[in-house]
Motif scaffolding. Structure first.
Motif: not given
Length: 126
Positions: A125, A105-106, A110, A102-103
């Motif tokens: 997400l 690919y954040a 976006a 998650r971190a």
């Protein structure tokens, strides 16, 4: 090989992000830059992006939009033709791996949302 991003081994991730390794799964997941390059050559109005999650939740709606975008006459599919299933079974992802991904690919997600000018599936997400 099990030294993929799923193992969240940071040196391997960085190496692959920079183009190293036999499988560049990390950089290949940065879809925004791929669409930006595509839009350099093809008008975005000629590109129709489908998400698997949308096909699963609304196959008829996705097919209707696709036929319309392609300028095809509307064809009504039989319900049996609209069943979509995930055929592969996988072990559950480790919570620590999910948090890492998650971190990681954040920022990329976006950018993808900005480039596509649309929301991404919720599954991408969380």
């Amino acid at each position: 090989r099990y030294d993929t991003v799923a193992s969240h081994d940071a040196p391997v991730v960085v190496e692959r992000w920079n183009g190293g390794g036999p499988l560049d799964v990390v950089r290949d997941g940065a879809y925004a830059s791929q669409f930006e390059r595509l839009y350099d050559f093809v008008d975005r109005n000629r590109v129709h992006v489908l998400f698997f999650e949308d096909v699963v939740t609304d196959p008829a709606g996705v097919l209707d939009k696709l036929q319309s975008m392609l300028g095809l006459p509307s064809f009504e599919f039989a319900p049996r033709d609209l069943v979509v299933t995930k055929s592969r079974s996988r072990p559950p992802m480790l919570g620590s791996t999910r948090t890492f991904l998650r971190a990681f690919y954040a920022p990329s997600l976006a950018s993808l949302r900005r480039v596509l000018r649309r929301d991404l599936p919720e599954a991408w997400l969380y």
